[in-house]
Design an enzyme around this catalytic site. Structure first.
Site, PDB file in Angstrom:
ATOM      1  NE  ARG A  47     -12.348  10.149  10.120  1.00 33.57           N
ATOM      2  CZ  ARG A  47     -14.050  11.202  10.101  1.00 33.57           C
ATOM      3  NH1 ARG A  47     -14.508  10.047   9.354  1.00 33.57           N
ATOM      4  NH2 ARG A  47     -14.163  11.170  10.993  1.00 33.57           N
ATOM      5  CE1 TYR A  99       6.123  -5.999   2.662  1.00 36.58           C
ATOM      6  CE2 TYR A  99       3.976  -5.715   3.938  1.00 36.58           C
ATOM      7  CZ  TYR A  99       4.546  -5.308   3.596  1.00 36.58           C
ATOM      8  OH  TYR A  99       5.616  -4.299   4.387  1.00 36.58           O
ATOM      9  CG  ASP A 170      -0.100  -7.981  -1.694  1.00 37.16           C
ATOM     10  OD1 ASP A 170       0.482  -7.655  -2.890  1.00 37.16           O
ATOM     11  OD2 ASP A 170       1.245  -7.788  -0.674  1.00 37.16           O
ATOM     12  CE  LYS A 195       6.784  -1.332  -1.347  1.00 36.53           C
ATOM     13  NZ  LYS A 195       5.970  -2.387  -0.329  1.00 36.53           N
TER      14      LYS A 195
HETATM   15  C1  LIG Z   1       6.045  -3.269   0.618  1.00 38.81           C
HETATM   16  C2  LIG Z   1       4.317  -4.424   0.563  1.00 38.81           C
HETATM   17  C3  LIG Z   1       3.093  -4.099   0.876  1.00 38.81           C
HETATM   18  C4  LIG Z   1       2.742  -3.032   1.872  1.00 38.81           C
HETATM   19  O1  LIG Z   1       2.887  -2.096   1.509  1.00 38.81           O
HETATM   20  P1  LIG Z   1       3.126  -0.335   2.614  1.00 38.81           P
HETATM   21  O2  LIG Z   1       2.919   0.611   1.787  1.00 38.81           O
HETATM   22  O3  LIG Z   1       4.663  -0.225   2.562  1.00 38.81           O
HETATM   23  O4  LIG Z   1       2.835  -0.334   3.785  1.00 38.81           O
HETATM   24  C5  LIG Z   1       2.198  -5.284   0.793  1.00 38.81           C
HETATM   25  N1  LIG Z   1       2.281  -5.935  -0.073  1.00 38.81           N
HETATM   26  C6  LIG Z   1       3.315  -5.997  -0.962  1.00 38.81           C
HETATM   27  C7  LIG Z   1       3.951  -7.184  -2.061  1.00 38.81           C
HETATM   28  C8  LIG Z   1       5.065  -5.058  -0.853  1.00 38.81           C
HETATM   29  O5  LIG Z   1       5.886  -5.317  -0.989  1.00 38.81           O
END
Ligand SMILES: *Cc1c(COP(=O)(O)O)cnc(C)c1O
Length: 371
Positions: A47, A99, A170, A195
């Site tokens: 962890r 988001y 982000d 993603k």
């Molecule tokens: C998908 C996404 C997130 C969240 O990520 P998860 O892996 O689904 O928890 C945050 N910001 C953006 C821009 C995203 O597309």
């Protein structure tokens, strides 16, 4: 080293006795101590750290030009670690089209501990009026989801530096290949590695990269290790494997995204296309200043109502109707119905994640769906 070289080599920490050229998966949750109680392998308990996660964090640090990185079990837990690290009573400024998962977190989990203003950050002159005594952070998301709005990172960084605030970005839609927010003055970078970084729609993850070893970063590392929302060694292995081809996948996503955006912009059944690579995009000048490619994310407004948009989504054949983005397979979704009744997303908006299929097939599919 250039991005392509970093992607392939920076995560290879392997020095095993069997001579593996790529990092083996270390499933052990615990590691040998030596006679003095030390940890000769550099790891104590999985962890806290393990070989696969350390390798992943190393390559992410290098790709985003940072000082350190933390990997989490999802993008949401990566973002939540940042919010958890802020003192109760702190005020943060976030984008009005943040988001939706983060917006939900802030309005539910953190509603009694943090103060939040959601502001249109595409116009940087909006920001100053919202800065208060207890403001500690500006969170930006560029390009944004689902409207692909672009925020000027350097311009916001000038404000955060002037007021002693943290700038978090982000950067999921840009990937670590096309945008390096730290080089424009950001203190923290966040990606949902579910993603583009993962890129094959088969692993959930999130990452944070810091520009420097600050007190805030120590808190975030502590939340990762003590909170324990960490990715498994196998998740880390998958991400490391994916990262090796990330720069080339991103070139393909960019090429296909650009071509589909141009095609749709000239289609009589389409009212508007939101893609930062198009000269018609309202923040195109900022986009070309801070991005070296525009990836495969675009949104379009279909002429007509929500029913018409849903019809198009149901008529395309190659684009899978599913949420998420950044995978090799093209995805399409009617965004408003994903976000629920409170959404401000237009009902005739379709969000498209352009994959790596041949562009002629993708265009042909839209041709038949829109006819
Ligand atoms: C998908 C996404 C997130 C969240 O990520 P998860 O892996 O689904 O928890 C945050 N910001 C953006 C821009 C995203 O597309």
């Amino acid at each position: 080293m250039q991005t392509e070289t970093i992607a392939i080599h920076a995560g290879n920490l392997t020095r095993s006795v069997t001579g593996d050229v790529t990092q083996p998966i270390s499933l052990s949750t615990t590691f040998f101590r030596d006679e003095n109680g030390g940890y000769p392998g550099g790891h104590m308990y999985s962890r806290v750290s393990n070989p696969n996660r350390s390798a992943l964090e190393k390559v992410l640090t290098a790709l985003d030009k940072g000082a350190d990185a933390c990997a989490f079990s999802s993008g949401n837990t990566a973002g939540m670690a940042v919010f958890q690290a802020l003192l109760p009573g702190s005020h943060i400024i976030a984008p009005d089209d943040m988001y939706w998962g983060f917006k939900k977190q802030l309005l539910s989990i953190f509603k009694d501990t943090l103060e939040i203003d959601f502001v249109d950050l595409t116009d940087v002159s909006n920001i100053a009026a919202y800065i208060k005594k207890n403001t500690v952070m500006i969170w930006i998301e560029t390009p944004s989801n689902p409207l692909l709005k672009v925020t000027d990172i350097a311009a916001v960084a000038a404000i955060t530096k002037q007021h002693g605030l943290t700038l978090a970005c982000d950067s999921t839609f840009a990937s670590p290949c096309f945008q390096h927010p730290i080089e424009h003055g950001a203190d923290l970078v966040m990606h949902s590695s579910t993603k583009y970084i993962g890129g094959h729609s088969d692993v959930l993850g999130g990452v944070l990269i810091t520009a420097a070893h600050t007190e805030l970063w120590e808190k975030i590392r502590n939340i990762q290790q003590i909170g324990g929302a960490v990715p498994s060694p196998f998740d880390c292995f998958l991400l490391l494997r994916s990262i090796k081809t990330l720069p080339y996948r991103m070139k393909g996503h960019h090429e296909n995204g650009m071509a589909l955006a141009l095609y749709l912009e000239n289609h009589p059944e389409i009212e508007a296309v939101y893609y930062p690579g198009l000269p018609s995009h309202p923040q195109h000048e900022i986009a070309i200043k801070q991005m070296t490619g525009f990836s495969g994310m675009l949104s379009v407004l279909v002429k007509g109502d929500g029913a018409r948009a849903k019809k198009v989504v149901n008529t395309v054949k190659l684009f899978a109707q599913a949420t998420s983005l950044g995978g090799v397979e093209s995805l399409i979704e009617h965004r408003a119905s994903v976000e629920g009744p409170d959404t401000k997303t237009p009902q005739n908006l379709i969000r498209i994640s352009v994959g790596l299929e041949h562009i002629d097939d993708l265009i042909q599919d839209f041709e038949q769906a829109l006819s």
